[in-house]
Design an enzyme around this catalytic site. Sequence first.
Site, PDB file in Angstrom:
ATOM      1  N   ASP A  22      -4.797  -6.565   6.340  1.00  0.00           N
ATOM      2  CA  ASP A  22      -6.019  -5.858   5.963  1.00  0.00           C
ATOM      3  C   ASP A  22      -7.139  -6.871   5.709  1.00  0.00           C
ATOM      4  O   ASP A  22      -8.254  -6.770   6.246  1.00  0.00           O
ATOM      5  CB  ASP A  22      -5.713  -5.046   4.684  1.00  0.00           C
ATOM      6  CG  ASP A  22      -6.842  -4.123   4.287  1.00  0.00           C
ATOM      7  OD1 ASP A  22      -7.795  -3.987   5.075  1.00  0.00           O
ATOM      8  OD2 ASP A  22      -6.770  -3.540   3.194  1.00  0.00           O
ATOM      9  N   ASP A  32      -2.705 -18.046   2.468  1.00  0.00           N
ATOM     10  CA  ASP A  32      -3.897 -18.727   1.935  1.00  0.00           C
ATOM     11  C   ASP A  32      -4.397 -19.766   2.937  1.00  0.00           C
ATOM     12  O   ASP A  32      -5.602 -19.914   3.165  1.00  0.00           O
ATOM     13  CB  ASP A  32      -3.632 -19.334   0.546  1.00  0.00           C
ATOM     14  CG  ASP A  32      -2.232 -19.908   0.396  1.00  0.00           C
ATOM     15  OD1 ASP A  32      -1.410 -19.750   1.318  1.00  0.00           O
ATOM     16  OD2 ASP A  32      -1.948 -20.515  -0.648  1.00  0.00           O
ATOM     17  N   LYS A  54       3.819 -15.237   2.651  1.00  0.00           N
ATOM     18  CA  LYS A  54       3.667 -16.014   1.407  1.00  0.00           C
ATOM     19  C   LYS A  54       5.083 -16.348   0.937  1.00  0.00           C
ATOM     20  O   LYS A  54       5.522 -16.001  -0.163  1.00  0.00           O
ATOM     21  CB  LYS A  54       2.889 -15.152   0.384  1.00  0.00           C
ATOM     22  CG  LYS A  54       2.459 -15.883  -0.873  1.00  0.00           C
ATOM     23  CD  LYS A  54       1.364 -16.908  -0.659  1.00  0.00           C
ATOM     24  CE  LYS A  54       1.052 -17.628  -1.965  1.00  0.00           C
ATOM     25  NZ  LYS A  54       0.210 -18.821  -1.781  1.00  0.00           N
ATOM     26  N   TYR A  67       0.815  -1.220   0.000  1.00  0.00           N
ATOM     27  CA  TYR A  67       0.000   0.000   0.000  1.00  0.00           C
ATOM     28  C   TYR A  67       0.850   1.271   0.000  1.00  0.00           C
ATOM     29  O   TYR A  67       0.348   2.355  -0.255  1.00  0.00           O
ATOM     30  CB  TYR A  67      -0.949   0.031   1.213  1.00  0.00           C
ATOM     31  CG  TYR A  67      -1.969  -1.091   1.234  1.00  0.00           C
ATOM     32  CD1 TYR A  67      -2.114  -1.963   0.157  1.00  0.00           C
ATOM     33  CD2 TYR A  67      -2.797  -1.282   2.327  1.00  0.00           C
ATOM     34  CE1 TYR A  67      -3.036  -2.994   0.194  1.00  0.00           C
ATOM     35  CE2 TYR A  67      -3.734  -2.304   2.361  1.00  0.00           C
ATOM     36  CZ  TYR A  67      -3.837  -3.166   1.291  1.00  0.00           C
ATOM     37  OH  TYR A  67      -4.749  -4.182   1.321  1.00  0.00           O
ATOM     38  N   ASP A  92     -10.325  -8.281   8.597  1.00  0.00           N
ATOM     39  CA  ASP A  92     -11.756  -8.186   8.290  1.00  0.00           C
ATOM     40  C   ASP A  92     -12.419  -9.556   8.375  1.00  0.00           C
ATOM     41  O   ASP A  92     -13.535  -9.692   8.882  1.00  0.00           O
ATOM     42  CB  ASP A  92     -11.977  -7.605   6.884  1.00  0.00           C
ATOM     43  CG  ASP A  92     -12.134  -6.089   6.929  1.00  0.00           C
ATOM     44  OD1 ASP A  92     -11.688  -5.489   7.927  1.00  0.00           O
ATOM     45  OD2 ASP A  92     -12.699  -5.520   5.982  1.00  0.00           O
TER      46      ASP A  92
END
Length: 363
Positions: free
Chosen positions: A251, A227, A195, A146, A255
């Site tokens: 992020d 994942d 990852k 980001y 959520d």
Amino acid sequence: MTYNIGVIKGDGIGPEIVTEAVKVLDAIGAKFGHQFNYTQILMGGCSIDATGEPLTDEAIAAAKASDAVLMGSIGGNTSTSPWYKLPADKRPEAGLLKLRKSLNLFANLRPAYLYEELKEACPLRDDIIGEGFDMMIMRELTGGLYFGERSTKEENGQLVARDSLTYSETEIRRIAKRGFDIAMKRRKKVTSVDKANVLDSSRLWRKIVEEVAADYPEVTYEHMLVDNCAMQLVKDPGQFDVILTENMFGDILSDEASMVTGSIGMLSSASLNDTKFGLYEPSGGSAPDIAGKGIANPIATILSAAMMLRYSFDLDAEADAIEAAVKQVLKDGYRTIDIMPRDGSNVKQVGTVDMGTLIAERL
Ligand code: NAD
């Protein structure tokens, strides 16, 4: 002890829910012999109305001079409020981004806790919920994808977009240390999510986390691919204590984790830098649809105040007392409208002020 708290009430339901958190803090002060001094700080739409800016330099200075900041929420109805006719850097949310940046808040903490009494709101099956879950998502907030360089250019007759994902050792080390410190105050387990089977930044992440872990022999840690973590959160959420991860993964995972707990009105959060300072706020927004009606749930803000006591002031017993009082109020059958069970039986609906008072009374 005396603590100086910056208070950003903000917009919409912000003033209503912060007032209740301050009520609970004052009750804690009286019980445990602490003095909490409050400095009101303007940010968001109310600051635009008063000063023309979403956050002034004086407001930043006041936040920096505080031991910690407790915030409600900022912003209005994004379709109808005149604040959203202003240029992007003059809108309410620009104030929050500026504050986070000015205070170098690189670590975001979001607990996901399932209350026994609110199990009905959890979308997972009973056999998955099991004994319930209590985890902390620790997300890096100022680096990664980001904040990397980005571009969209025409190449060979077509548009090509690029985003870059960069992490330095320093950025990883400081968030990892925070994560292990937090784990030491909890069940002493860290799941570091990356990852590393694909990304260089994740391989560096893993290496630095391992170096940091060596300084925390009491903490058990594991690595998990992002994942797999997304699956495990809905398959067996009870396995997690602290989930430590980079910006974009955090992020998305935070959520997902918060969704499995039910109402947004219950979710607290903290953003920390490398001092004891922190900004504490509910995960929800300013809820303009219910502002001024006296029905907003103040619990997320009250639990954010508890996080402030725990992480900025090291007042663990006081934080425990607030969390226990919240549990007791739910056990006693009091609910704000957002956490009312579908059939409404055996519980009593209360408004924002009564919920704050009931929690303060149980301390
Ligand atoms: P929202 O979180 O404000 O509201 C979403 C839904 O959740 C609404 O139905 C609302 O009534 C409900 N809700 C939220 N908090 C609640 C509470 N404590 N008790 C009961 N119900 C609650 O999200 P939104 O409507 O997308 O955004 C409204 C405004 O808030 C926008 O201006 C947005 O930019 C801003 N916002 C601010 C922050 C912040 O201050 N950190 C965060 C998110 C959104």
